[in-house]
Design a protein around this motif. Structure first.
Motif, PDB file in Angstrom:
ATOM      1  N   GLU A 114       0.810  -1.190  -0.046  1.00  0.00           N
ATOM      2  CA  GLU A 114      -0.018  -0.103   0.043  1.00  0.00           C
ATOM      3  C   GLU A 114       0.979   1.157  -0.116  1.00  0.00           C
ATOM      4  OE1 GLU A 114      -3.848   1.388   2.551  1.00  0.00           O
ATOM      5  OE2 GLU A 114      -1.987   0.851   3.459  1.00  0.00           O
ATOM      6  N   VAL A 115       0.652   2.066  -0.851  1.00  0.00           N
ATOM      7  CA  VAL A 115       1.400   3.457  -0.949  1.00  0.00           C
ATOM      8  C   VAL A 115      -0.036   4.435  -0.496  1.00  0.00           C
ATOM      9  CG1 VAL A 115       2.356   5.258  -2.327  1.00  0.00           C
ATOM     10  CG2 VAL A 115       2.915   2.718  -2.848  1.00  0.00           C
ATOM     11  N   ALA A 158       7.159   0.119  -5.631  1.00  0.00           N
ATOM     12  CA  ALA A 158       5.778  -0.165  -5.475  1.00  0.00           C
ATOM     13  C   ALA A 158       4.736   0.714  -6.179  1.00  0.00           C
ATOM     14  CB  ALA A 158       5.688  -0.017  -3.694  1.00  0.00           C
ATOM     15  N   GLN A 159       4.973   1.601  -6.393  1.00  0.00           N
ATOM     16  CA  GLN A 159       3.829   2.425  -7.278  1.00  0.00           C
ATOM     17  C   GLN A 159       3.485   1.734  -8.662  1.00  0.00           C
ATOM     18  OE1 GLN A 159       5.191   6.305  -7.531  1.00  0.00           O
ATOM     19  NE2 GLN A 159       4.901   6.945  -5.191  1.00  0.00           N
ATOM     20  N   ASP A 160       4.709   1.042  -9.230  1.00  0.00           N
ATOM     21  CA  ASP A 160       4.457   0.468 -10.209  1.00  0.00           C
ATOM     22  C   ASP A 160       3.763  -0.998 -10.523  1.00  0.00           C
ATOM     23  OD1 ASP A 160       5.573   2.472 -11.530  1.00  0.00           O
ATOM     24  OD2 ASP A 160       7.783   1.645 -11.600  1.00  0.00           O
ATOM     25  N   LEU A 161       3.891  -1.665  -9.165  1.00  0.00           N
ATOM     26  CA  LEU A 161       2.915  -2.706  -8.957  1.00  0.00           C
ATOM     27  C   LEU A 161       1.689  -2.817  -9.593  1.00  0.00           C
ATOM     28  CD1 LEU A 161       4.330  -3.679  -5.566  1.00  0.00           C
ATOM     29  CD2 LEU A 161       5.246  -4.622  -7.709  1.00  0.00           C
ATOM     30  N   SER A 162       1.084  -4.056 -10.239  1.00  0.00           N
ATOM     31  CA  SER A 162      -0.262  -3.972 -10.728  1.00  0.00           C
ATOM     32  C   SER A 162      -1.416  -4.167  -9.583  1.00  0.00           C
ATOM     33  CB  SER A 162      -0.426  -5.319 -11.754  1.00  0.00           C
ATOM     34  OG  SER A 162       0.013  -6.505 -10.997  1.00  0.00           O
ATOM     35  N   ASP A 163      -0.907  -4.657  -8.292  1.00  0.00           N
ATOM     36  CA  ASP A 163      -1.855  -4.811  -7.322  1.00  0.00           C
ATOM     37  C   ASP A 163      -1.588  -4.052  -6.199  1.00  0.00           C
ATOM     38  OD1 ASP A 163       0.478  -6.074  -6.566  1.00  0.00           O
ATOM     39  OD2 ASP A 163      -0.304  -7.876  -5.769  1.00  0.00           O
ATOM     40  N   VAL A 164      -0.826  -2.884  -6.298  1.00  0.00           N
ATOM     41  CA  VAL A 164      -0.554  -2.027  -5.190  1.00  0.00           C
ATOM     42  C   VAL A 164      -1.912  -1.380  -4.865  1.00  0.00           C
ATOM     43  CG1 VAL A 164       0.171  -0.185  -6.733  1.00  0.00           C
ATOM     44  CG2 VAL A 164       0.815  -0.225  -4.299  1.00  0.00           C
ATOM     45  N   ARG A 165      -2.121  -0.860  -3.710  1.00  0.00           N
ATOM     46  CA  ARG A 165      -3.182  -0.117  -3.217  1.00  0.00           C
ATOM     47  C   ARG A 165      -2.803   1.340  -3.051  1.00  0.00           C
ATOM     48  NH1 ARG A 165      -4.992  -1.379   1.477  1.00  0.00           N
ATOM     49  NH2 ARG A 165      -3.176  -2.975   1.745  1.00  0.00           N
ATOM     50  N   LEU A 166      -3.572   2.014  -3.589  1.00  0.00           N
ATOM     51  CA  LEU A 166      -3.226   3.638  -3.294  1.00  0.00           C
ATOM     52  C   LEU A 166      -4.149   4.447  -2.507  1.00  0.00           C
ATOM     53  CD1 LEU A 166      -2.110   3.963  -7.075  1.00  0.00           C
ATOM     54  CD2 LEU A 166      -0.480   3.619  -5.224  1.00  0.00           C
ATOM     55  N   SER A 167      -3.868   5.307  -1.781  1.00  0.00           N
ATOM     56  CA  SER A 167      -4.700   6.031  -0.865  1.00  0.00           C
ATOM     57  C   SER A 167      -4.345   7.301  -0.484  1.00  0.00           C
ATOM     58  CB  SER A 167      -5.283   5.136   0.384  1.00  0.00           C
ATOM     59  OG  SER A 167      -4.445   5.138   1.312  1.00  0.00           O
ATOM     60  N   MET A 168      -5.153   8.205  -0.078  1.00  0.00           N
ATOM     61  CA  MET A 168      -4.773   9.531   0.178  1.00  0.00           C
ATOM     62  C   MET A 168      -5.462   9.805   1.803  1.00  0.00           C
ATOM     63  SD  MET A 168      -4.998  13.470  -0.924  1.00  0.00           S
ATOM     64  CE  MET A 168      -3.606  13.639  -1.657  1.00  0.00           C
ATOM     65  N   ASP A 205     -10.529  13.064   5.364  1.00  0.00           N
ATOM     66  CA  ASP A 205     -10.934  11.626   5.231  1.00  0.00           C
ATOM     67  C   ASP A 205     -10.045  10.725   4.465  1.00  0.00           C
ATOM     68  OD1 ASP A 205     -12.462   9.258   5.346  1.00  0.00           O
ATOM     69  OD2 ASP A 205     -14.324  10.413   4.825  1.00  0.00           O
ATOM     70  N   THR A 206     -10.128   9.577   4.341  1.00  0.00           N
ATOM     71  CA  THR A 206      -9.342   8.472   3.583  1.00  0.00           C
ATOM     72  C   THR A 206     -10.055   8.451   2.147  1.00  0.00           C
ATOM     73  OG1 THR A 206      -8.480   7.745   5.605  1.00  0.00           O
ATOM     74  CG2 THR A 206      -8.351   6.611   3.507  1.00  0.00           C
ATOM     75  N   TYR A 207      -9.299   8.763   1.344  1.00  0.00           N
ATOM     76  CA  TYR A 207      -9.878   8.427   0.042  1.00  0.00           C
ATOM     77  C   TYR A 207      -8.877   7.436  -0.723  1.00  0.00           C
ATOM     78  CZ  TYR A 207     -12.159  12.788   0.885  1.00  0.00           C
ATOM     79  OH  TYR A 207     -12.657  13.792   1.360  1.00  0.00           O
ATOM     80  N   GLN A 208      -9.599   6.676  -1.444  1.00  0.00           N
ATOM     81  CA  GLN A 208      -8.975   5.441  -2.281  1.00  0.00           C
ATOM     82  C   GLN A 208      -8.789   5.765  -3.762  1.00  0.00           C
ATOM     83  OE1 GLN A 208      -8.058   2.477  -0.840  1.00  0.00           O
ATOM     84  NE2 GLN A 208      -9.084   3.317   0.903  1.00  0.00           N
ATOM     85  N   LEU A 209      -7.243   5.922  -3.965  1.00  0.00           N
ATOM     86  CA  LEU A 209      -6.958   6.366  -5.295  1.00  0.00           C
ATOM     87  C   LEU A 209      -6.696   5.016  -6.261  1.00  0.00           C
ATOM     88  CD1 LEU A 209      -4.329   8.943  -3.978  1.00  0.00           C
ATOM     89  CD2 LEU A 209      -6.717   9.264  -4.190  1.00  0.00           C
TER      90      LEU A 209
END
Length: 393
Positions: A114-115, A158-168, A205-209
């Protein structure tokens, strides 16, 4: 002869029934008993994944002993169609029954790469989280400040992984400029931001990217969420508050948000400012003056100067009557609620008490005594004792 055939058939049927009952009992024990994995595992459920694919993946990972029993058990529990997208931590020895509960309950992911882009009051940070294979715990692996540092190789990869989860994760009390800077620093996003959104208009809040997501759409989502929150809290407000519009309540909420980091103090802080508005007293709050100095672009890493406190600006509440023209940060729901539901007090002053909270006072005499105690604490800590004090100083 027919009698023998019937007798043999009956015997076979009984044997088969016994065997079937034994098989069912064994399957139940397999489903609810301890699982085969001796280590924690991360189970990743892709959007739209089938139970068949998930069960086979779990069997391949060694998290379950039998994919068919897992599917049958999930069906018996009525959860075969309730898989939730995400990455979920499965503890060592977890039963198939508990794994079904885990992957159908939903909620935030508990493992997987997760990034996270964190928008903080003092700084923005991009960090990498993942499951530590040695401990089985979900841990922070790397972080950096995008304003001053380059991304560590681990985060860049990690940002280039296909299954990485991204959030803010947007903290309460950050400014719109800080949010925009964080979005611009997230290189996996797209779209140019032309204008900084109005202060106070974005919901913490937490936002999924998503990789390639549009920055302006994310800002629109934040703004829509804040609009809903403000409308709900404004609709439920009591009568008699000194605000004519929801925007005025939002301005007050932003001041409350910046004045205290103690959640339980928000309604008391709001009561002080509401009482001052009702009595025609100036708010005299440092955070508004600071906003006038910085324009919300970063923090002021020093005390306010006397010249800044004396300057005639729209945000200098030592010099102007009433509220400043705009919010000074993006307040969360709790601060908005406090601004619209202040405690019923006769407090007119407050000052830091040395513990992270504040001492509230009804009279100037009480306040001056509290200020004197705070000056003593400042001196003991080696802090400058000529800086302004909060509200009423």
């Amino acid at each position: 002869m027919w009698r023998n055939i019937a007798s043999n058939f009956l015997t076979l049927a009984i044997v088969l029934l016994i065997a079937a009952a034994a098989a069912v009992a064994w399957a139940k024990r397999e489903f609810s008993g301890p699982g085969p994995s001796a280590v924690a595992q991360c189970v990743q459920i892709a959007p739209g994944a089938s139970l068949n694919a998930v069960s086979n993946r779990l069997a391949e990972q060694g998290a379950i002993s039998n994919a068919y029993i897992f599917r049958a058990g999930a069906d018996a529990m009525g959860k075969a169609r309730e898989l939730k997208f995400g990455s979920f931590l499965v503890e060592p020895g977890a039963s198939m029954e508990s794994i079904v509960d885990t992957v159908t309950a939903g909620g935030p992911s508990t493992c997987g790469t997760e990034v996270v882009v964190r928008v903080g009051v003092r700084a923005n940070t991009i960090l990498l989280r993942d499951m530590n294979p040695d401990t089985g715990a979900y841990e922070e692996m790397a972080r950096f400040d995008p304003a001053t540092d380059d991304a560590p190789p681990a985060i860049a990869a990690a940002q280039d992984l296909s299954d990485v989860r991204l959030s803010m994760v947007m903290a309460e009390g950050v400014t719109s400029w800080q949010v925009v800077e964080a979005l611009r620093a997230a290189g996996f996003l797209t779209g140019e931001i032309d204008d900084v959104p109005p202060e106070g208009s974005l919901a913490p809040d937490t936002y999924q990217l998503s990789k390639g997501g549009d920055r302006n759409q994310i800002l629109a989502q934040m703004a829509a969420r804040q609009e809903i929150i403000l409308a709900e809290e404004w609709e439920a407000r009591p009568f008699g508050l000194p605000y004519e519009t929801p925007e005025e309540a939002l301005i007050m909420a932003s001041i409350v948000e910046k004045e205290t980091g103690v959640a339980g103090e928000r309604p008391q802080v709001a009561s002080v400012f509401v009482n001052r508005l009702r009595q025609g007293m100036r708010l005299q709050t440092d955070p508004t003056v600071i906003y006038g100095v910085t324009n919300g672009q970063g923090i002021l890493d020093r005390g306010l100067r006397r010249s800044e406190l004396d300057a005639e600006t729209p945000y200098n509440t030592y010099r102007i009557d009433g509220l400043p023209p705009t919010p000074i940060a993006n307040p969360g729901r709790a601060a908005i609620n406090a601004a619209l539901n202040p405690d019923d007090t006769d407090y007119l002053y407050f000052v830091a008490d040395g513990t992270g909270g504040h001492t509230f006072s009804r009279t100037l005499e009480e306040h001056n005594a509290a200020v004197a105690r705070w000056r003593e604490i400042e001196a003991q800590r080696g802090l400058p004792t000529d800086s302004p004090v909060q509200t009423g100083g």
